[in-house]
Design a protein around this motif. Structure first.
Motif, PDB file in Angstrom:
ATOM      1  N   ALA A 163      30.660  27.500  38.848  1.00 59.17           N
ATOM      2  CA  ALA A 163      31.966  27.959  38.358  1.00 59.17           C
ATOM      3  C   ALA A 163      33.063  27.621  39.363  1.00 59.17           C
ATOM      4  N   LEU A 164      32.772  27.809  40.645  1.00 56.07           N
ATOM      5  CA  LEU A 164      33.749  27.496  41.684  1.00 56.07           C
ATOM      6  C   LEU A 164      34.049  25.997  41.721  1.00 56.07           C
ATOM      7  N   GLU A 165      32.995  25.189  41.603  1.00 58.44           N
ATOM      8  CA  GLU A 165      33.187  23.733  41.627  1.00 58.44           C
ATOM      9  C   GLU A 165      34.014  23.283  40.429  1.00 58.44           C
ATOM     10  N   PHE A 166      33.788  23.905  39.272  1.00 55.50           N
ATOM     11  CA  PHE A 166      34.488  23.512  38.055  1.00 55.50           C
ATOM     12  C   PHE A 166      35.982  23.773  38.154  1.00 55.50           C
ATOM     13  N   ILE A 167      36.371  24.983  38.539  1.00 57.14           N
ATOM     14  CA  ILE A 167      37.808  25.287  38.536  1.00 57.14           C
ATOM     15  C   ILE A 167      38.551  24.567  39.646  1.00 57.14           C
ATOM     16  N   GLY A 168      37.815  24.128  40.681  1.00 48.98           N
ATOM     17  CA  GLY A 168      38.450  23.391  41.760  1.00 48.98           C
ATOM     18  C   GLY A 168      39.022  22.053  41.325  1.00 48.98           C
ATOM     19  N   ARG A 169      38.674  21.606  40.122  1.00 46.69           N
ATOM     20  CA  ARG A 169      39.190  20.333  39.607  1.00 46.69           C
ATOM     21  C   ARG A 169      40.592  20.476  39.010  1.00 46.69           C
ATOM     22  N   PHE A 170      41.061  21.702  38.838  1.00 47.31           N
ATOM     23  CA  PHE A 170      42.301  21.938  38.104  1.00 47.31           C
ATOM     24  C   PHE A 170      43.434  22.364  39.029  1.00 47.31           C
ATOM     25  N   SER A 171      44.643  22.019  38.616  1.00 48.38           N
ATOM     26  CA  SER A 171      45.862  22.526  39.250  1.00 48.38           C
ATOM     27  C   SER A 171      46.751  23.048  38.127  1.00 48.38           C
ATOM     28  N   VAL A 172      47.064  24.343  38.153  1.00 45.68           N
ATOM     29  CA  VAL A 172      47.773  24.972  37.039  1.00 45.68           C
ATOM     30  C   VAL A 172      49.106  25.548  37.508  1.00 45.68           C
ATOM     31  N   GLU A 173      49.970  25.823  36.542  1.00 40.21           N
ATOM     32  CA  GLU A 173      51.270  26.406  36.870  1.00 40.21           C
ATOM     33  C   GLU A 173      51.149  27.870  37.276  1.00 40.21           C
ATOM     34  N   HIS A 174      50.280  28.620  36.587  1.00 36.60           N
ATOM     35  CA  HIS A 174      50.153  30.056  36.836  1.00 36.60           C
ATOM     36  C   HIS A 174      48.691  30.401  37.088  1.00 36.60           C
ATOM     37  N   ALA A 175      48.387  30.886  38.283  1.00 37.08           N
ATOM     38  CA  ALA A 175      47.054  31.375  38.610  1.00 37.08           C
ATOM     39  C   ALA A 175      47.113  32.902  38.664  1.00 37.08           C
ATOM     40  N   ILE A 176      46.322  33.573  37.826  1.00 36.05           N
ATOM     41  CA  ILE A 176      46.442  35.017  37.653  1.00 36.05           C
ATOM     42  C   ILE A 176      45.084  35.671  37.863  1.00 36.05           C
ATOM     43  N   ILE A 177      45.054  36.659  38.757  1.00 33.38           N
ATOM     44  CA  ILE A 177      43.816  37.412  38.988  1.00 33.38           C
ATOM     45  C   ILE A 177      44.093  38.903  38.809  1.00 33.38           C
ATOM     46  N   SER A 178      43.040  39.635  38.504  1.00 30.79           N
ATOM     47  CA  SER A 178      43.093  41.089  38.524  1.00 30.79           C
ATOM     48  C   SER A 178      42.622  41.554  39.904  1.00 30.79           C
ATOM     49  N   ALA A 179      42.680  42.859  40.152  1.00 27.89           N
ATOM     50  CA  ALA A 179      42.315  43.375  41.479  1.00 27.89           C
ATOM     51  C   ALA A 179      41.451  44.619  41.344  1.00 27.89           C
ATOM     52  N   GLY A 180      40.407  44.683  42.168  1.00 29.09           N
ATOM     53  CA  GLY A 180      39.585  45.889  42.197  1.00 29.09           C
ATOM     54  C   GLY A 180      40.176  46.956  43.089  1.00 29.09           C
ATOM     55  N   ALA A 181      40.920  46.541  44.111  1.00 24.28           N
ATOM     56  CA  ALA A 181      41.511  47.484  45.065  1.00 24.28           C
ATOM     57  C   ALA A 181      42.672  46.790  45.763  1.00 24.28           C
ATOM     58  N   VAL A 182      43.695  47.577  46.096  1.00 19.46           N
ATOM     59  CA  VAL A 182      44.864  47.048  46.801  1.00 19.46           C
ATOM     60  C   VAL A 182      45.307  48.074  47.828  1.00 19.46           C
ATOM     61  N   ASP A 183      45.352  47.667  49.105  1.00 14.50           N
ATOM     62  CA  ASP A 183      45.952  48.527  50.117  1.00 14.50           C
ATOM     63  C   ASP A 183      46.917  47.692  50.950  1.00 14.50           C
ATOM     64  N   ALA A 184      47.438  48.258  52.025  1.00 19.67           N
ATOM     65  CA  ALA A 184      48.455  47.567  52.811  1.00 19.67           C
ATOM     66  C   ALA A 184      47.940  46.272  53.426  1.00 19.67           C
ATOM     67  N   GLY A 185      46.613  46.100  53.481  1.00 15.79           N
ATOM     68  CA  GLY A 185      46.051  44.873  54.042  1.00 15.79           C
ATOM     69  C   GLY A 185      45.937  43.736  53.055  1.00 15.79           C
ATOM     70  N   GLY A 186      46.041  44.035  51.758  1.00 18.46           N
ATOM     71  CA  GLY A 186      45.944  42.976  50.762  1.00 18.46           C
ATOM     72  C   GLY A 186      45.111  43.372  49.566  1.00 18.46           C
ATOM     73  N   VAL A 187      44.596  42.354  48.884  1.00 16.39           N
ATOM     74  CA  VAL A 187      43.824  42.531  47.655  1.00 16.39           C
ATOM     75  C   VAL A 187      42.344  42.433  47.981  1.00 16.39           C
ATOM     76  N   MET A 188      41.564  43.370  47.435  1.00 16.99           N
ATOM     77  CA  MET A 188      40.129  43.414  47.727  1.00 16.99           C
ATOM     78  C   MET A 188      39.326  43.578  46.448  1.00 16.99           C
TER      79      MET A 188
END
Length: 259
Positions: A163-188
């Protein structure tokens, strides 16, 4: 009873509804109203609160406890904080033009985004989510590319090296992820493969977006996805706490509050 802080949000009557449903499978709204001596309209209002909180599941005029109806874990998570996730999804979809290219990781919030994108036309979509691919593949002239690999039984997501190798072939305008946790250090996150995939998604986008409802603020996962410098925009339903807001500002990351 609802877990944690949500228990405080449940009224006595709503607690009675949860007790009534325990072990009963699905009951009609009329049966709930009769059993508690309340009007059907009152029963519907209380049930709506419980469904929005993820404690109950409603189907065809009946209601049951979320964990006792044979509902899949992903479907159950879709019901948690659903109004907030829907608002976030609308706000993000409004940023995306017809004909745009979008990459989405698997998650309940990104699945809500896919549903909002049904109003768009001629999108190019890259995802590892079978749910998102199914929603958008046959709509409005879209092109959908789905990462391959073994599908997770709990989420229908393809993860791992292929899956990682597959998406590495693409360059998109909008990359969107969800988050399991967010604190002052970033997204986890709490899952190593999901965190790796989310990180790879961000690397493929011109605009890097994190979509998360406010219930994730202050949580600390044990796998880091990215610091705030690695994202351009965080879209949420309520203003983040001060320490998190300061960290976002210092990293130059914009914040959008969904109406």
């Amino acid at each position: 009873m609802l877990p944690g802080a949500r228990a405080k949000m449940v009224s006595r009557r709503q607690s009675e509804i949860l007790k009534l449903l325990d072990g009963q499978g699905m009951l009609s709204v009329a049966d709930v109203a009769t059993a508690l001596g309340i009007s059907p309209e009152t029963a519907r209002r209380d049930i709506r609160v419980l469904v929005d909180a993820g404690a109950a599941v409603r189907s065809h005029g009946s209601v049951g406890l979320a964990g006792q109806t044979g509902e899949a874990p992903f479907d159950r998570r879709m019901r948690e904080n659903a109004p907030a996730k829907r608002a976030i999804a609308r706000a993000i979809a409004a940023r995306i033009a017809d004909g745009a290219s979008v990459m989405l990781d698997t998650g309940t919030t990104t699945s809500f985004i896919a549903r909002e994108l049904l109003r768009h036309r001629r999108l190019t979509v890259v995802t590892n989510s079978s749910d998102i691919a199914r929603i958008l593949a046959t709509a409005n002239g879209n092109r959908v590319f789905m990462a391959g690999g073994e599908l997770r039984h709990d989420s229908g997501a393809a993860l791992g090296a292929s899956a990682l190798e597959f998406i590495g072939r693409f360059s998109v305008e909008h990359a969107i992820i969800s988050a399991g946790a967010v604190d002052a250090g970033g997204v986890m996150d709490y899952d190593l493969q999901e965190a790796e995939f989310a990180r790879a998604v961000l690397a493929c986008g011109g605009e890097r977006i994190v979509a998360t409802d406010a219930s994730k603020f202050g949580r600390r996962g044990f796998i880091r996805v990215t610091g705030f410098a690695g994202i351009d925009l965080l879209v949420t339903d309520r203003p983040p706490p001060l320490d998190l807001s300061d960290s976002l500002t210092q990293a130059g990351t914009s914040i959008a509050i969904a109406p």
